[in-house]
Design a protein around this motif. Structure first.
Motif, PDB file in Angstrom:
ATOM      1  N   GLU A 330      16.618   0.977   2.309  1.00 55.30           N
ATOM      2  CA  GLU A 330      17.396   2.092   2.828  1.00 55.30           C
ATOM      3  C   GLU A 330      16.798   3.420   2.356  1.00 55.30           C
ATOM      4  OE1 GLU A 330      21.546   1.852   3.242  1.00 55.30           O
ATOM      5  OE2 GLU A 330      21.639  -0.321   2.973  1.00 55.30           O
ATOM      6  N   VAL A 331      16.989   3.759   1.100  1.00 56.77           N
ATOM      7  CA  VAL A 331      16.421   5.004   0.577  1.00 56.77           C
ATOM      8  C   VAL A 331      14.900   4.975   0.620  1.00 56.77           C
ATOM      9  CG1 VAL A 331      16.085   6.306  -1.564  1.00 56.77           C
ATOM     10  CG2 VAL A 331      18.391   5.752  -0.794  1.00 56.77           C
ATOM     11  N   GLY A 332      14.295   3.825   0.317  1.00 57.93           N
ATOM     12  CA  GLY A 332      12.841   3.737   0.378  1.00 57.93           C
ATOM     13  C   GLY A 332      12.318   3.988   1.777  1.00 57.93           C
ATOM     14  N   SER A 333      12.940   3.366   2.770  1.00 58.84           N
ATOM     15  CA  SER A 333      12.520   3.571   4.157  1.00 58.84           C
ATOM     16  C   SER A 333      12.734   5.013   4.595  1.00 58.84           C
ATOM     17  CB  SER A 333      13.303   2.625   5.076  1.00 58.84           C
ATOM     18  OG  SER A 333      13.019   1.280   4.776  1.00 58.84           O
ATOM     19  N   ALA A 334      13.896   5.578   4.261  1.00 58.20           N
ATOM     20  CA  ALA A 334      14.191   6.958   4.650  1.00 58.20           C
ATOM     21  C   ALA A 334      13.210   7.929   4.013  1.00 58.20           C
ATOM     22  CB  ALA A 334      15.620   7.317   4.261  1.00 58.20           C
ATOM     23  N   ILE A 359       2.908   6.363   0.298  1.00 58.88           N
ATOM     24  CA  ILE A 359       3.206   6.830  -1.064  1.00 58.88           C
ATOM     25  C   ILE A 359       4.704   6.784  -1.323  1.00 58.88           C
ATOM     26  CG2 ILE A 359       3.183   8.835  -2.597  1.00 58.88           C
ATOM     27  CD1 ILE A 359       0.533   9.672  -1.228  1.00 58.88           C
ATOM     28  N   ALA A 360       5.484   7.302  -0.391  1.00 62.38           N
ATOM     29  CA  ALA A 360       6.935   7.363  -0.596  1.00 62.38           C
ATOM     30  C   ALA A 360       7.538   5.970  -0.699  1.00 62.38           C
ATOM     31  CB  ALA A 360       7.582   8.149   0.541  1.00 62.38           C
ATOM     32  N   LEU A 361       7.122   5.055   0.171  1.00 56.42           N
ATOM     33  CA  LEU A 361       7.691   3.711   0.131  1.00 56.42           C
ATOM     34  C   LEU A 361       7.226   2.948  -1.100  1.00 56.42           C
ATOM     35  CD1 LEU A 361       9.493   1.677   1.553  1.00 56.42           C
ATOM     36  CD2 LEU A 361       7.498   0.889   2.845  1.00 56.42           C
ATOM     37  N   GLU A 362       5.953   3.100  -1.448  1.00 58.31           N
ATOM     38  CA  GLU A 362       5.410   2.391  -2.618  1.00 58.31           C
ATOM     39  C   GLU A 362       6.200   2.707  -3.872  1.00 58.31           C
ATOM     40  OE1 GLU A 362       1.349   2.348  -5.377  1.00 58.31           O
ATOM     41  OE2 GLU A 362       1.255   3.143  -3.331  1.00 58.31           O
ATOM     42  N   HIS A 363       6.609   3.951  -3.998  1.00 58.53           N
ATOM     43  CA  HIS A 363       7.276   4.359  -5.237  1.00 58.53           C
ATOM     44  C   HIS A 363       8.794   4.272  -5.149  1.00 58.53           C
ATOM     45  CE1 HIS A 363       3.444   5.117  -6.982  1.00 58.53           C
ATOM     46  NE2 HIS A 363       3.092   5.792  -5.901  1.00 58.53           N
ATOM     47  N   ASN A 364       9.268   3.481  -4.179  1.00 57.70           N
ATOM     48  CA  ASN A 364      10.656   3.035  -4.152  1.00 57.70           C
ATOM     49  C   ASN A 364      10.752   1.512  -4.169  1.00 57.70           C
ATOM     50  OD1 ASN A 364      12.762   5.291  -3.785  1.00 57.70           O
ATOM     51  ND2 ASN A 364      11.136   5.923  -2.379  1.00 57.70           N
ATOM     52  N   ARG A 383      21.153   9.468  -5.169  1.00 63.33           N
ATOM     53  CA  ARG A 383      19.894   8.774  -4.854  1.00 63.33           C
ATOM     54  C   ARG A 383      19.235   9.383  -3.621  1.00 63.33           C
ATOM     55  NH1 ARG A 383      20.132   2.456  -5.434  1.00 63.33           N
ATOM     56  NH2 ARG A 383      20.055   3.081  -7.635  1.00 63.33           N
ATOM     57  N   ASN A 384      20.035   9.880  -2.687  1.00 64.26           N
ATOM     58  CA  ASN A 384      19.474  10.539  -1.516  1.00 64.26           C
ATOM     59  C   ASN A 384      18.774  11.840  -1.900  1.00 64.26           C
ATOM     60  OD1 ASN A 384      20.439   9.656   1.599  1.00 64.26           O
ATOM     61  ND2 ASN A 384      21.428   8.588  -0.102  1.00 64.26           N
ATOM     62  N   ALA A 385      19.337  12.575  -2.827  1.00 63.30           N
ATOM     63  CA  ALA A 385      18.693  13.809  -3.274  1.00 63.30           C
ATOM     64  C   ALA A 385      17.341  13.514  -3.910  1.00 63.30           C
ATOM     65  CB  ALA A 385      19.604  14.541  -4.262  1.00 63.30           C
ATOM     66  N   ILE A 386      17.291  12.485  -4.742  1.00 61.73           N
ATOM     67  CA  ILE A 386      16.032  12.111  -5.390  1.00 61.73           C
ATOM     68  C   ILE A 386      15.040  11.598  -4.354  1.00 61.73           C
ATOM     69  CG2 ILE A 386      14.973  10.660  -7.150  1.00 61.73           C
ATOM     70  CD1 ILE A 386      16.889  12.887  -8.177  1.00 61.73           C
ATOM     71  N   GLY A 387      15.514  10.811  -3.392  1.00 59.92           N
ATOM     72  CA  GLY A 387      14.635  10.287  -2.349  1.00 59.92           C
ATOM     73  C   GLY A 387      14.036  11.383  -1.489  1.00 59.92           C
ATOM     74  N   LEU A 409       0.051   1.468   4.376  1.00 57.45           N
ATOM     75  CA  LEU A 409       1.482   1.358   4.636  1.00 57.45           C
ATOM     76  C   LEU A 409       1.859  -0.077   4.975  1.00 57.45           C
ATOM     77  CD1 LEU A 409       4.304   2.551   5.061  1.00 57.45           C
ATOM     78  CD2 LEU A 409       3.593   3.200   7.382  1.00 57.45           C
ATOM     79  N   ASP A 410       1.051  -0.754   5.778  1.00 51.52           N
ATOM     80  CA  ASP A 410       1.352  -2.146   6.136  1.00 51.52           C
ATOM     81  C   ASP A 410       1.445  -3.034   4.907  1.00 51.52           C
ATOM     82  OD1 ASP A 410       1.506  -1.644   8.866  1.00 51.52           O
ATOM     83  OD2 ASP A 410      -0.630  -2.052   9.194  1.00 51.52           O
ATOM     84  N   GLU A 411       0.557  -2.808   3.928  1.00 55.75           N
ATOM     85  CA  GLU A 411       0.581  -3.615   2.709  1.00 55.75           C
ATOM     86  C   GLU A 411       1.846  -3.356   1.907  1.00 55.75           C
ATOM     87  OE1 GLU A 411      -4.259  -4.016   1.963  1.00 55.75           O
ATOM     88  OE2 GLU A 411      -3.163  -2.273   1.192  1.00 55.75           O
ATOM     89  N   VAL A 412       2.281  -2.104   1.865  1.00 55.95           N
ATOM     90  CA  VAL A 412       3.494  -1.779   1.109  1.00 55.95           C
ATOM     91  C   VAL A 412       4.732  -2.330   1.820  1.00 55.95           C
ATOM     92  CG1 VAL A 412       4.915   0.095   0.200  1.00 55.95           C
ATOM     93  CG2 VAL A 412       2.438   0.244   0.051  1.00 55.95           C
ATOM     94  N   VAL A 413       4.749  -2.257   3.148  1.00 56.49           N
ATOM     95  CA  VAL A 413       5.873  -2.824   3.892  1.00 56.49           C
ATOM     96  C   VAL A 413       5.974  -4.328   3.640  1.00 56.49           C
ATOM     97  CG1 VAL A 413       6.785  -3.291   6.200  1.00 56.49           C
ATOM     98  CG2 VAL A 413       5.872  -1.027   5.662  1.00 56.49           C
ATOM     99  N   GLN A 414       4.844  -5.009   3.667  1.00 51.16           N
ATOM    100  CA  GLN A 414       4.835  -6.439   3.372  1.00 51.16           C
ATOM    101  C   GLN A 414       5.347  -6.708   1.957  1.00 51.16           C
ATOM    102  OE1 GLN A 414       0.985  -8.320   3.657  1.00 51.16           O
ATOM    103  NE2 GLN A 414       1.701 -10.258   2.820  1.00 51.16           N
ATOM    104  N   THR A 415       4.912  -5.868   1.022  1.00 45.74           N
ATOM    105  CA  THR A 415       5.344  -6.029  -0.368  1.00 45.74           C
ATOM    106  C   THR A 415       6.843  -5.797  -0.500  1.00 45.74           C
ATOM    107  OG1 THR A 415       3.170  -5.281  -1.132  1.00 45.74           O
ATOM    108  CG2 THR A 415       4.971  -5.227  -2.724  1.00 45.74           C
ATOM    109  N   MET A 416       7.344  -4.803   0.226  1.00 47.76           N
ATOM    110  CA  MET A 416       8.781  -4.540   0.182  1.00 47.76           C
ATOM    111  C   MET A 416       9.575  -5.733   0.691  1.00 47.76           C
ATOM    112  SD  MET A 416      11.608  -3.244   2.177  1.00 47.76           S
ATOM    113  CE  MET A 416      11.317  -1.826   3.240  1.00 47.76           C
TER     114      MET A 416
END
Length: 448
Positions: A330-334, A359-364, A383-387, A409-416
């Protein structure tokens, strides 16, 4: 692929896209499939919908959906059922535009094997199951195994991964937004409808800043946005725009808090891509409006089209459901979506835009979903403010680079997706782990 940007940014009510918007749509779909409103409906809420459904207003949403209300049209002051935060009887009757129906709600915390958000409706000898899979999307058992959006119109530039999207951009010399706009033209006749999303986001921020008081649900959470706005605009003592290098972040936090306080109150928000993460994209867009030299309506449209493309990739290859993969979905995707949109707005190339989202998704990664009391308040609002701040940092960092980066990005999505499967259930929107059990605050929903 026929998932639309308008699917990723749908206008509905809070506090949850998966626990409020989706169940409301499922109830309406059940009545529509029956062909008429029955006299009585038995409702079973399973898994996460049972564990956190009272705090998320799932029971209220289902009843509203049964009697003819839709997330986009239901008024904030509807009196068909008690207001958010007031306990709804498990048996009773409800009246709305479609008529009156009696109901019985059963709460079953045992999750269905297919998805943790399951609803079962029974009436007049008919039983139907629905799964609320995040972002307000609903699926039946029959179509769980089909691609999201399968069977829809053909689009000219289909993609389900960042690799495919980047290939379109390179081959056709297009941006993320231009690829998405071409597909929206096939789905909806154009991308102009995205303008209404930006209008709704701005209206939500304005309402959040103007509304004071306690949020419903029993946690005693005070709306902070009005007070923060007063501080930031105080000509004598408040930090104002431009006074120091980080004042912009104070405004970003304000915008995110304003949206998520509106969401927690059950009012009108835009799923982006979910309600629990609804404040991040609007906050970053307001940052762009306030701090970029020129942020026009066309640029806002391009921001949303870019962000929507990233949301589609994440949804198709992982999940945007906190009950399925935790808050990283949720927050990671947003945050990834907002980072991509902002990077494009500040002149990023497609490679840089993809890097910003990565970068944003990796660090969530690994972010848990542990709402206290089953309410979308603690830790969700802050959490939304931090995101949002993470998204801005990711966009600027990517824009300073060349676009070349080791992690895709594809690698991070798979990891998520893999991380979500490995995550313990108590950290996935069940309110049985994390802050939800360690905060030590009593929570009770008043009887109606």
């Amino acid at each position: 692929m026929s998932v639309s940007v308008l699917d990723m940014f749908s206008i509905g009510i809070g506090p949850s896209s998966s626990h409020t918007v989706g169940p409301m749509r499922a109830a309406a779909a059940f009545v529509r499939d029956l062909g008429n409103l029955p006299e009585h409906v038995d409702i079973t809420l399973r898994g996460s919908l049972a564990s956190t459904g009272r705090g998320h207003g799932t029971d209220r949403a289902v009843l509203l959906g049964l009697v003819g209300w839709e997330p986009t049209t239901v008024p904030a002051d509807v009196d068909s059922v008690p207001e958010l935060g007031v306990r709804i009887p498990d048996e009773g009757s409800v009246t709305g535009p479609a008529g009156t129906v009696s109901y019985r709600i059963t709460w079953d915390p045992a999750p269905a094997p297919e998805h943790p958000n399951c609803l079962v409706f029974s009436a007049d000898g008919h039983t139907s199951e629905y799964f609320s899979v995040g972002g307000g999307f609903i699926r039946t058992r029959a179509d769980l195994d089909t691609p999201a959006g399968g069977g829809g119109p053909e689009v000219p530039l289909p993609f389900s991964t960042a690799t495919e999207l980047l290939a379109h951009c390179a081959r056709e010399n297009l941006t993320f937004a231009e690829v998405t706009a071409a597909n929206e033209a096939a789905l909806h006749g154009g991308a102009a409808q995205v303008d209404a999303v930006w209008d709704a986001m701005r209206a939500c921020v304005t309402a959040g800043i103007a509304t004071t008081g306690l949020l419903p649900g029993g946690l005693g959470v005070v709306r902070r946005a009005p007070g923060l706005y007063a501080q930031l605009t105080d000509p004598d003592s408040g930090p104002r725009k431009g006074r120091d290098g980080l004042t912009a972040m104070d405004w970003v936090s304000l915008y995110a808090l304003a949206v998520n306080e509106e969401n927690a109150a059950g009012r009108r928000v835009v799923t982006a891509p979910t309600n629990g993460a609804a404040g991040i994209v609007p906050a970053v867009m307001h940052y762009a409006r306030d701090y970029l030299a020129d942020f026009t309506r066309q640029q806002a449209r391009e921001f949303l089209l870019t962000a929507g493309a990233v949301g589609i990739i994440i949804k198709e290859n992982a999940s945007i459901s906190g009950a399925e993969v935790g808050c990283q979905g949720e927050v990671g995707s947003a945050s990834a979506m907002a980072a991509a949109g902002l990077c494009a707005a500040i002149g990023g190339t497609p490679d840089q835009v993809e890097n910003a989202a990565e970068i944003a998704l990796e660090h969530n990664l690994g972010l848990t979903c542990d709402p206290v009391g089953g309410l979308v308040q603690i830790p969700c609002i802050e959490r939304n403010a931090i995101g949002a701040v993470k998204a801005i940092n990711a966009a600027r960092l990517a824009r300073l680079g060349s676009g070349l980066h080791r992690v895709t990005l594809d690698e991070v999505v798979q990891t998520m997706a893999e991380t979500g499967r490995d995550m313990m259930t108590k950290y996935k929107e069940t309110s049985t782990g994390g802050l939800a059990v360690n905060l030590g605050l009593p929570v009770s929903i008043p009887e109606c």
